[in-house]
Design a protein around this motif. Structure first.
Motif, PDB file in Angstrom:
ATOM      1  N   SER A1447       0.860  -1.189   0.000  1.00 57.33           N
ATOM      2  CA  SER A1447       0.000   0.000   0.000  1.00 57.33           C
ATOM      3  C   SER A1447       0.893   1.235   0.000  1.00 57.33           C
ATOM      4  N   GLY A1448       0.467   2.261  -0.697  1.00 55.37           N
ATOM      5  CA  GLY A1448       1.285   3.468  -0.845  1.00 55.37           C
ATOM      6  C   GLY A1448       1.049   4.004  -2.244  1.00 55.37           C
ATOM      7  N   THR A1449       2.082   4.576  -2.834  1.00 53.11           N
ATOM      8  CA  THR A1449       1.933   5.113  -4.197  1.00 53.11           C
ATOM      9  C   THR A1449       2.616   4.176  -5.181  1.00 53.11           C
ATOM     10  N   ILE A1450       2.349   4.405  -6.468  1.00 54.78           N
ATOM     11  CA  ILE A1450       3.017   3.606  -7.507  1.00 54.78           C
ATOM     12  C   ILE A1450       4.521   3.885  -7.439  1.00 54.78           C
ATOM     13  N   ARG A1451       4.878   5.157  -7.195  1.00 49.95           N
ATOM     14  CA  ARG A1451       6.293   5.545  -7.096  1.00 49.95           C
ATOM     15  C   ARG A1451       6.992   4.724  -6.000  1.00 49.95           C
ATOM     16  N   PHE A1452       6.330   4.637  -4.833  1.00 48.83           N
ATOM     17  CA  PHE A1452       6.929   3.904  -3.703  1.00 48.83           C
ATOM     18  C   PHE A1452       7.100   2.427  -4.066  1.00 48.83           C
ATOM     19  N   ASN A1453       6.128   1.863  -4.787  1.00 54.08           N
ATOM     20  CA  ASN A1453       6.213   0.454  -5.145  1.00 54.08           C
ATOM     21  C   ASN A1453       7.336   0.161  -6.118  1.00 54.08           C
ATOM     22  N   LEU A1454       7.607   1.137  -7.009  1.00 53.29           N
ATOM     23  CA  LEU A1454       8.676   0.920  -7.992  1.00 53.29           C
ATOM     24  C   LEU A1454      10.041   1.228  -7.409  1.00 53.29           C
ATOM     25  N   ASP A1455      10.095   2.233  -6.525  1.00 53.93           N
ATOM     26  CA  ASP A1455      11.401   2.703  -6.062  1.00 53.93           C
ATOM     27  C   ASP A1455      11.322   3.164  -4.600  1.00 53.93           C
ATOM     28  N   PRO A1456      11.187   2.222  -3.664  1.00 53.56           N
ATOM     29  CA  PRO A1456      11.079   2.633  -2.260  1.00 53.56           C
ATOM     30  C   PRO A1456      12.345   3.316  -1.743  1.00 53.56           C
ATOM     31  N   GLU A1457      13.467   3.070  -2.406  1.00 56.54           N
ATOM     32  CA  GLU A1457      14.725   3.674  -1.943  1.00 56.54           C
ATOM     33  C   GLU A1457      14.866   5.123  -2.403  1.00 56.54           C
ATOM     34  N   LYS A1458      13.913   5.583  -3.246  1.00 53.43           N
ATOM     35  CA  LYS A1458      13.887   6.972  -3.756  1.00 53.43           C
ATOM     36  C   LYS A1458      15.198   7.338  -4.454  1.00 53.43           C
ATOM     37  N   LYS A1459      15.689   6.411  -5.290  1.00 52.79           N
ATOM     38  CA  LYS A1459      16.972   6.650  -5.970  1.00 52.79           C
ATOM     39  C   LYS A1459      16.784   7.122  -7.410  1.00 52.79           C
ATOM     40  N   CYS A1460      15.601   6.845  -8.001  1.00 53.04           N
ATOM     41  CA  CYS A1460      15.442   7.058  -9.443  1.00 53.04           C
ATOM     42  C   CYS A1460      14.656   8.319  -9.768  1.00 53.04           C
ATOM     43  N   SER A1461      14.922   8.824 -10.950  1.00 52.01           N
ATOM     44  CA  SER A1461      14.184  10.006 -11.420  1.00 52.01           C
ATOM     45  C   SER A1461      12.862   9.550 -12.026  1.00 52.01           C
ATOM     46  N   ASP A1462      11.944  10.508 -12.233  1.00 54.80           N
ATOM     47  CA  ASP A1462      10.636  10.191 -12.808  1.00 54.80           C
ATOM     48  C   ASP A1462      10.775   9.581 -14.198  1.00 54.80           C
ATOM     49  N   SER A1463      11.742  10.105 -14.990  1.00 55.20           N
ATOM     50  CA  SER A1463      11.891   9.605 -16.362  1.00 55.20           C
ATOM     51  C   SER A1463      12.258   8.122 -16.359  1.00 55.20           C
ATOM     52  N   THR A1464      13.102   7.712 -15.384  1.00 56.50           N
ATOM     53  CA  THR A1464      13.477   6.291 -15.277  1.00 56.50           C
ATOM     54  C   THR A1464      12.235   5.456 -14.974  1.00 56.50           C
ATOM     55  N   LEU A1465      11.402   5.973 -14.066  1.00 53.20           N
ATOM     56  CA  LEU A1465      10.193   5.227 -13.671  1.00 53.20           C
ATOM     57  C   LEU A1465       9.224   5.106 -14.849  1.00 53.20           C
ATOM     58  N   TRP A1466       9.043   6.195 -15.581  1.00 45.75           N
ATOM     59  CA  TRP A1466       8.136   6.140 -16.745  1.00 45.75           C
ATOM     60  C   TRP A1466       8.665   5.173 -17.803  1.00 45.75           C
ATOM     61  N   GLU A1467      10.004   5.159 -17.946  1.00 44.33           N
ATOM     62  CA  GLU A1467      10.619   4.251 -18.927  1.00 44.33           C
ATOM     63  C   GLU A1467      10.334   2.792 -18.553  1.00 44.33           C
TER      64      GLU A1467
END
Length: 1596
Positions: A1447-1467
């Motif tokens: 549970s949380g956001t899609i961002r948290f599920n993809l990158d809980p360590e908060k290391k990546c930029s948005d463009s990496t996540l969209w890619e």
């Protein structure tokens, strides 16, 4: 002193008979002895000799058979008689005390009468339980003789002008009345039972309950003495000490207390309410009226007992006042003055002025008061429990009628209903328990204040005002406390949610090295919870402080103002200590006030919620006739026999309304005979004001044929099934069902229908329904399939085979007897689906509805289910089957097809009809069918060829079932969970049994022991500073409290000794006693006491907080670092319980229990110390009392703990039955199983209620005994101190001090034992948590220093596996044996093999999740066993078979360590085919993901997991059956993407569908933990004997 019956004075009038023998007082007294002697001579031979042979003939199992009329009245009259006789003995002894010789006739006849009264009731009890009423003739004669002789004595007193002023005259008159009433009772028994003087005696049978050997709760049946003292519980509590209490030991509930009886009572009350036509026939007012009508009478009884007990409670202060006042006078010895008939007579005033008399009266008053108080508690709790059972049953009935939309549309969530059952019914139960306080408390306060005013005058009002003014503050603190508790609960729930997610995804967290991120999240929530807990602790300590400080403050202000403002006021010990006792009594109701007010408010809210729930929308009214059947008294088993009628297990909501028989409207060309269901002009909706979900529905379902419903996702296929079952709200149109001869019973019934005008006409038979979302019971696999139908081995086997369940059953630890967890938690989605379908196949109903049964199954399982299950088992039986499906390849098998589109019927008919009329639709289907048909044809050819080639030994792999069956011939791989070969099970059970026998004695020894070790661990966690502070503050506080009362004793004694009455002084002198010094010392001590109260209450709560904080942190750290093996062998629920209930116990309950226990123990010790100081002789009596106390608490603690656990454990099945019913409501109603499920509910409710009742009875058993011991302490202390004081060895002040403390001993004793029992249960939480803290952690440290590991290792992705052997635990066999492989950088490797061949273990070895006990894995020239675990796991990526989202956001599920930029996540999302989906969501990357990712489909969740792995961009990428939940089109795209996007990365794919690895560079085929084949796929395919080639052929 000479002793004689009539006295031995020379001038005694006792021997003169001049005026007739009856005018001689002594002769009349002698005459009164005759009836008693007669009774002894008659009854003793019968009681001691004849009873053995007589009782042997009794066939009842309990000596509790109440037959004779006037039973309770007889016991009450006997108790009153005994009390009057005690008074007569005391009066005789008192009036004889001043004579020169002893006159035995004054008290000996009364003493014999006392023994005779006891004998009479023992004799009666024995006659009654053996049902031999003829022997009652002896009692008839006795009562007659006693009445005559007493009447003679009374008349003679009257003749001699002895009147009401003399106590003996009054007592004799009372005895005449009592003997007369007992005689009347005896005559009434003859009149009713006709055992003598009548030709035909009346035959009486024992109550129905007592004929049932299962009923062991005897409180309603035993005699009054046993009822009041809970004597019948003795055997039960002794047995509990020998063997643990279970449900079998506590037996069944008596009929009057069963949920069914109480439900009927409540229902009658509701109906009576409606029948009156009252304006309150709806809403919460109606519920209150109905509850009062149904249960009010018992509540009045409880309140009566309570008020009597409260009034008797004032006997303590009044007797203290009398005793100390008597002893404070100069001449303490009493001299009676009146003399008649040669002996002295005593008046009532003189009698009550005697200290010894008052001591005995105080003892009797205490016995009676405690008995009444416990009776009041028992009746109130019993009523509350009965009420809870009735309301729970009413709620369940309502659930059975609830409209589906209420649950599905969220108007009434399952959670809300569960809260209603679990919380609100308990709130009402506790309200009924506290209810008598509402009117008892005001009465107690008013009487207390009046008595204080009588003793102290105006200054008493000052003290009362102090208490009353502080009451609102207490209420405010209590309110704040409940608010803090609520907020703590919210944070606690949030923490548990996060902990639960963390534990469910623990494998993923370890593989991705995210443990610390999630631990930090849990700790952050815990910090918020701790803030809330601090507020809770502060308010708790203030509450405890006020409870102890208010009495001290009130006493201080009252006494100081009394001596300061009222100079001549009386401040003797009698006034001071009587007032002190009154203050102790007054404070209790004011403490209770906040609890009662809170409970009342909660009850009002609960009834409001209940009212809203009961008025929520229902499905058709004809449903009522079904469920209510169960309450007409027949058992469910009789209903379960004829399958056709009984199969009632799936919910049919609007069944009733929706079935409008439209046969009347059928045209002549229609054939009513061959359609099973027909809907015409149907418009259906989920909510009454909503848009129709289904419009213009006109269909027919042919009888005995296979109908398929097809259409796109969301076109209303499932809704159509539910509408047919009556679960949707019908706007218009009609549904008609035809009943045809049943295949089993051969019954025939004519078409029945329902129209809007007559909803009761239609009766739909049971329908076997398998819903789209499988619904399973928390029962065994077999019970889930048979679903209450009789077991038929042949059919069961056929169904298991059709659903390919045998391989799954073989893997389960106990085969088909394995218990399925709640919501099927321990099964995979496919297994749940197949068990749900198996249930529908097994039933013998005429109609079967299957809603998308193939959704979670692979192609082979689907084909087998279609062929063996639907076509063979169902259609050949001529059953009407309705199948909703997306698998169009099965359409040729359909007899009738219904095509749907956007909530309407697009077309219905046979496949040929549709081909003719809707060629475009048919072509669309054909394209899909052909594609799949080709595969089917190929497969069939392969299968046929293989069938011919069987002798060559080629593996046959038509379905996963066959594959698994083949595997059985091979060695079985040890299961990851440590559950290995089935044959080992019986052995384990035998071992367990023998162990059980060996360990029984040690277990019983353990149960009797107090867990001191856990207690020591708990306290030691608090730290070095807090522990001594805790101990010394408690000790000092109680020393000061004793000093306050001792100071008061000295002060009042001095005031008495030096007061104006004792000093001769002239008018000019100031004779008043100077109170100032004493008042100052008293004030100082009281102030110190108040400060210490604050310190102790704060210290206890502070200790609790510190321990809670430390234990949770240690537990979390230990669990998160535990090896994966720990999570695989320990049930998740067990770990979660440590974080939930055990942490909650440590957070909130242990500190207050610890405080209560230490306080009650110290108070008890200080009270006994004070009494022993005042009268050292008390120590002699203390020893036997202490021994009795020890054994009572020892036996009670064991029974109480077992009953408490039983009470908790019986609540779980009840609550899960509610949630289970709500989830499967549609299924239950479709099957028409409402009555059966209600029967289960009654069973669970009764089990919970009987555990609660036994627990209540056990608590009362303890309290009554402790109260009686306390009364004995008071009597001994009083007699000893009076004797010592009369010999001038003890000042009156100390007598008052001793008695005041003695009065409180029973309360302290009670609390001490109850808190000890509670503490014992609560310390179990500490013990369990400490058990988990011993779990070994994974070795996170590496041999390589961080500086030696390249920063971006592994760069190339080269993998060398050298002689690798792996096992899950050192006690288990290896799962990989000597595996060798070399994977070059950037290679794509595919791994396949049968279930259990070691594929997943191979992937886990890369992450060191398993024990690599031999060989090694080298990645980019570094041996992974030397790396720190965190480093290794953070540098590799894996996608697991089961998709896990948090549970949380899609961002948290993809990158809980908060290391990546948005463009990496969209890619990454684009690669995973999710970019468009996420863009469409509100918030994009910050869109919310619910718990478990429930707001996304299974396939989408799997794609998110793929995206998550892409984000990491590691050079090694492992896919463990990662595309199992994705449709084939998406999977093909993904495979291409993986090959291109990961062209330079090493990819290891573990394949579920073999065609996904055909493009791999290398393929590894595994078998039994070893590599069987290892080559390029094209090479392996070219070999005819290749295992890989056979896999590929089978997968086409």
């Amino acid at each position: 002193m000479p002793l004689a019956f009539c006295g031995s004075e020379n001038d005694s009038a006792a021997y003169k008979v001049d005026q007739g023998v009856l005018n001689n007082g002594c002769f009349v007294d002698a005459l009164n002895v005759v009836p008693h002697v007669f009774l002894f001579f008659i009854t003793f031979p019968i009681l001691f000799i004849g009873w053995g042979s007589q009782s042997a003939k009794v066939h009842i199992h309990h000596s509790t058979w109440l037959h004779f009329p006037g039973h309770n009245l007889r016991w009450i009259l006997t108790f009153i008689l005994l009390f009057v006789l005690v008074c007569e003995i005391a009066e005789g002894v008192l009036s004889d005390g001043v004579a020169d010789s002893r006159h035995l006739h004054l008290y000996m006849p009364a003493g014999m009468a006392f023994l005779a009264a006891i004998t009479s009731v023992v004799y009666y009890h024995n006659i009654e339980t053996s049902n031999f009423p003829k022997l009652l003739i002896a009692l008839l004669i006795y009562w007659t003789l006693a009445f005559i002789t007493k009447t003679i004595k009374f008349v003679k007193f009257y003749d001699n002008a002895i009147g009401f002023s003399q106590l003996r005259f009054c007592l004799t008159g009372l005895l005449v009345i009592l003997y007369g009433m007992l005689l009347t009772v005896e005559i009434n028994v003859i009149r009713v039972r006709r055992y003598v003087f009548f030709k035909t005696p009346k035959e009486v049978k024992p109550p129905e309950d007592l004929q049932d050997l299962g009923v062991r709760f005897l409180q309603p049946f035993v005699n009054l003495l046993s009822k009041g003292t809970y004597w019948w519980m003795n055997t039960f509590i002794k047995t509990a000490h020998k063997k643990p209490i279970d449900l079998k030991a506590i037996g069944k509930l008596p009929i009057a207390m069963r949920a069914r009886t109480n439900y009927l009572r409540l229902r009658e009350a509701f109906e009576a309410q409606k029948g009156k036509g009252s304006r309150y026939s709806q809403g919460s007012r109606a519920i209150w009226c109905a509850l009062c009508r149904a249960f009010g009478r018992r509540l009045v009884l409880s309140s009566t007992f309570r008020i009597l007990a409260d009034f008797l409670g004032f006997a303590g202060p009044l007797c203290i006042f009398g005793i100390v006042n008597h002893l404070g006078k100069e001449n303490g010895v009493f001299q009676p003055k009146t003399k008649f008939l040669g002996v002295y007579f005593v008046s009532s005033e003189e009698f009550l002025a005697n200290a010894y008399v008052l001591a005995v009266l105080l003892f009797l008053a205490l016995l009676l008061q405690r008995t009444f108080l416990q009776a009041s508690y028992y009746v109130a709790i019993e009523t509350g429990i009965n009420l809870r059972g009735a309301i729970q049953t009413k709620i369940y009935n309502k659930i059975m009628h609830l409209s589906t939309s209420n649950l599905s549309m969220g108007e009434m969530t399952a959670g809300q209903i569960c809260n209603l059952v679990a919380i609100d019914t308990n709130q009402l139960m506790w309200f009924f328990f506290l209810c008598p306080n509402l009117w008892a408390m005001p009465a107690q306060i008013i009487v207390g204040v009046i008595l204080l005013y009588y003793l102290l005058g105006v200054s008493a009002l000052i003290g009362a005002v102090v208490i009353i003014v502080l009451a609102p503050i207490q209420y405010f603190v209590a309110t704040k406390l409940s608010q803090a508790q609520r907020s703590t609960l919210e944070y606690s729930n949030e923490r548990l949610k996060k902990t639960n997610e963390m534990l469910r995804g623990i494998k993923l967290l370890k593989l991705y090295a995210w443990e610390n991120i999630f631990r930090a999240q849990v700790e952050m929530t815990r910090r918020k919870e701790m803030t809330s807990l601090k507020a809770f602790a502060i308010y708790t300590s203030i509450s405890i402080f006020m409870n102890t400080a208010i009495p001290i403050a009130a006493v201080l202000i009252t006494f100081v103002s009394h001596v300061s403002f009222f100079k001549g006021a009386n401040f003797s010990p009698s006034v001071a200590f009587a007032s002190l006792s009154l203050f102790h009594i007054l404070v209790t109701p004011l403490f209770l006030l906040s609890s009662v007010v809170r409970s009342t408010v909660k009850a009002l809210v609960s009834v409001q919620k209940l009212s809203e729930f009961l008025s929520s929308e229902e499905i058709g009214k004809d449903q009522y006739s079904q469920p209510e059947l169960l309450y007409k008294g027949q058992s469910s088993k009789s209903q379960a026999v004829p399958l056709k009628v009984v199969n009632r297990k799936r919910p049919s909501r609007d069944d009733c309304r929706n079935f409008m028989g439209h046969l009347q409207k059928l045209g002549p060309d229609e054939e009513p005979d061959n359609s099973c269901v027909r809907i015409t002009g149907g418009f259906f909706t989920w909510t009454s004001d909503g848009v129709p979900t289904l419009s213009n529905i006109a269909i027919r379902i042919p009888q005995g044929q296979l109908t398929m419903i097809v259409g796109q996702v969301g076109c209303g296929k499932s809704s159509l099934l539910l509408a047919t079952l009556g679960e949707m709200q019908k706007i218009s149109g009609e549904i008609s069902w035809n009943s045809f001869p049943d295949s089993e019973t051969g019954e025939d019934s004519s078409p029945e229908r329902e129209t809007n005008a007559g909803p009761d006409v239609r009766k739909r038979g049971p329908v076997a329904y398998a819903s789209q979302k499988p619904w399973l019971l928390n029962a065994t696999v077999e019970e889930n399939i048979t679903f209450e139908s009789p077991f038929n081995k042949q059919r069961y086997k056929a169904v298991i085979d059709a659903c390919s369940l045998q391989p799954d059953i073989d893997i389960l630890p106990h085969g088909d007897q394995t218990q399925i967890g709640e919501r099927g938690i321990n099964l995979s989605g496919g297994q749940r689906q197949r068990i749900s379908v198996a249930r529908a196949l097994y039933q013998h109903t005429n109609v079967v509805f299957l809603d998308d049964p193939f959704s979670a199954l692979d192609i082979h399982l689907s084909d087998h289910l279609m062929q063996a299950g639907i076509l063979e088992l169902l259609r050949e039986d001529k059953r009407t089957v309705v199948l909703v499906t997306h698998k169009l390849q099965y359409l040729p098998h359909a007899d009738w097809i219904i095509a749907m589109k956007d909530g309407t019927i697009q077309r219905e008919g046979t496949l040929k009809d549709i081909q003719m009329s809707e060629s475009q639709l048919f072509e669309q289907w054909k394209t899909l069918m052909n594609r799949q048909d080709q595969e089917l044809e190929k497969e069939t050819v392969v299968i046929e060829r293989k069938n011919m080639e069987v002798p060559k030994g080629l593996p046959r792999a038509m379905s996963s079932r066959d594959g698994l069956l083949l595997d059985e011939e091979e060695e079985e791989e040890p299961c990851k969970h440590g559950v290995t070969v089935k044959s080992s099970l019986p052995l384990t059970e035998d071992m367990a049994e023998s162990e059980e026998e060996d360990n029984l004695s040690s277990l019983l020894h353990q149960r009797a022991k107090i867990p001191w070790q856990a207690c020591a661990k708990y306290l030691s966690t608090a730290g070095v500073l807090l522990l001594p502070l805790l101990f010394f503050s408690q000790l000092l506080k109680h020393i000061v409290l004793v000093a306050i009362d001792y100071c008061l004793a000295n002060w009042t004694d001095s005031a008495l000794a030096l007061g104006p009455a004792t000093r001769n002084c002239s008018l000019s002198e100031d004779c008043s006693f100077d109170h100032r010094v004493y008042a100052m010392v008293f004030t100082a001590l009281c102030s110190l006491g108040i400060v210490l109260c604050l310190i102790t209450s704060v210290t206890v709560e502070w200790t609790g907080l510190k321990v809670a904080k430390r234990l949770h942190r240690s537990l979390l750290n230990q669990i998160i670092l535990a090896p994966m093996r720990f999570f695989e062998t320990t049930p998740l629920g067990s770990i979660l319980n440590r974080f939930s209930s055990d942490c909650n116990t440590i957070d909130q309950h242990i500190p207050s229990t610890l405080e209560c226990l230490s306080r009650s123990t110290m108070l008890c010790v200080s009270a006994l110390a004070v009494i022993s100081y005042v009268t050292p002789v008390f120590l002699i009596a203390l020893l036997p009392l202490a021994i009795v106390c020890y054994f009572i608490q020892k036996y009670f603690r064991v029974a109480s703990r077992d009953l408490q656990q039983l009470d908790d454990s019986t609540q779980l099945p009840l609550l899960s039955h509610f949630s289970e019913t709500m989830e499967g409501l549609t299924t239950i109603r479709a099957f028409r199983y409402e009555a059966l499920f209600q029967q289960k509910l009654l069973k669970y409710t009764d089990s919970n209620n009987i555990a609660s009742l036994f627990l209540t009875a056990a608590n009362r058993w303890l309290e009554v005994r402790m109260e009686y011991i306390g009364a004995c302490v008071v009597l001994i202390a009083a007699v000893a101190s009076i004797t010592k004081s009369l010999h001038k060895e003890l000042p009156a002040g100390l007598v008052g001090l001793g008695l005041t403390y003695a009065l409180m001993v029973s309360n302290y004793l009670n609390w001490m034992v109850r808190n000890l029992a509670d503490m014992e249960i609560q310390m179990g939480a500490v013990k369990r948590i400490h058990g988990l803290l011993k779990t070994e952690s994974e070795n996170y440290e590496g041999l390589l220093a961080p500086s030696l590991i390249p920063k971006n290792w592994p760069v190339q992705g080269k993998i060398q596996i050298q002689n690798l052997s792996v096992r899950y635990d050192s006690s288990l066999k290896p799962v990989l044996n000597h595996v060798n492989a070399h994977i070059s950088p950037g290679q794509k490797i595919g791994i396949c093999g049968r279930t259990g061949s070691g594929k997943s273990s191979f992937s886990l070895a890369f992450f060191r999740m398993v024990d690599m006990f031999e060989g090694r894995i080298v990645i980019d020239d570094i041996d992974i066993s030397k790396l720190p675990l965190q480093t290794l796991r953070s540098r590799l990526s894996i996608i697991l078979q089961d998709p896990i989202l948090f549970s949380g956001t899609i961002r948290f599920n993809l990158d809980p360590e908060k290391k990546c930029s948005d463009s990496t996540l969209w890619e990454a999302l684009e690669i995973a085919q999710l970019k468009l989906v996420v863009k469409a969501l509100p918030g994009g990357l910050d869109a919310i993901v619910t718990e478990g990712g429930e707001n996304f489909s299974q396939g989408q969740r799997q794609l998110f997991c793929l995206a998550r792995a892409f984000v990491r961009k590691t050079s090694i990428f492992i896919m463990d059956e990662a595309t199992a939940s994705i449709d084939m089109a998406t999977e093909n795209i993904l495979q291409k993407v993986v090959m291109t996007a990961f062209a330079d990365r090493t990819v290891v794919t573990i394949a579920h569908r073999v065609h996904t690895i055909l493009n791999a560079d290398l393929v590894i085929v595994m078998k039994r933990g070893a590599i069987l084949e290892y080559d390029k796929p094209e090479v392996l395919l070219s070999r005819p004997d290749s295992v890989f080639a056979s896999f590929v052929r089978a997968d086409k």
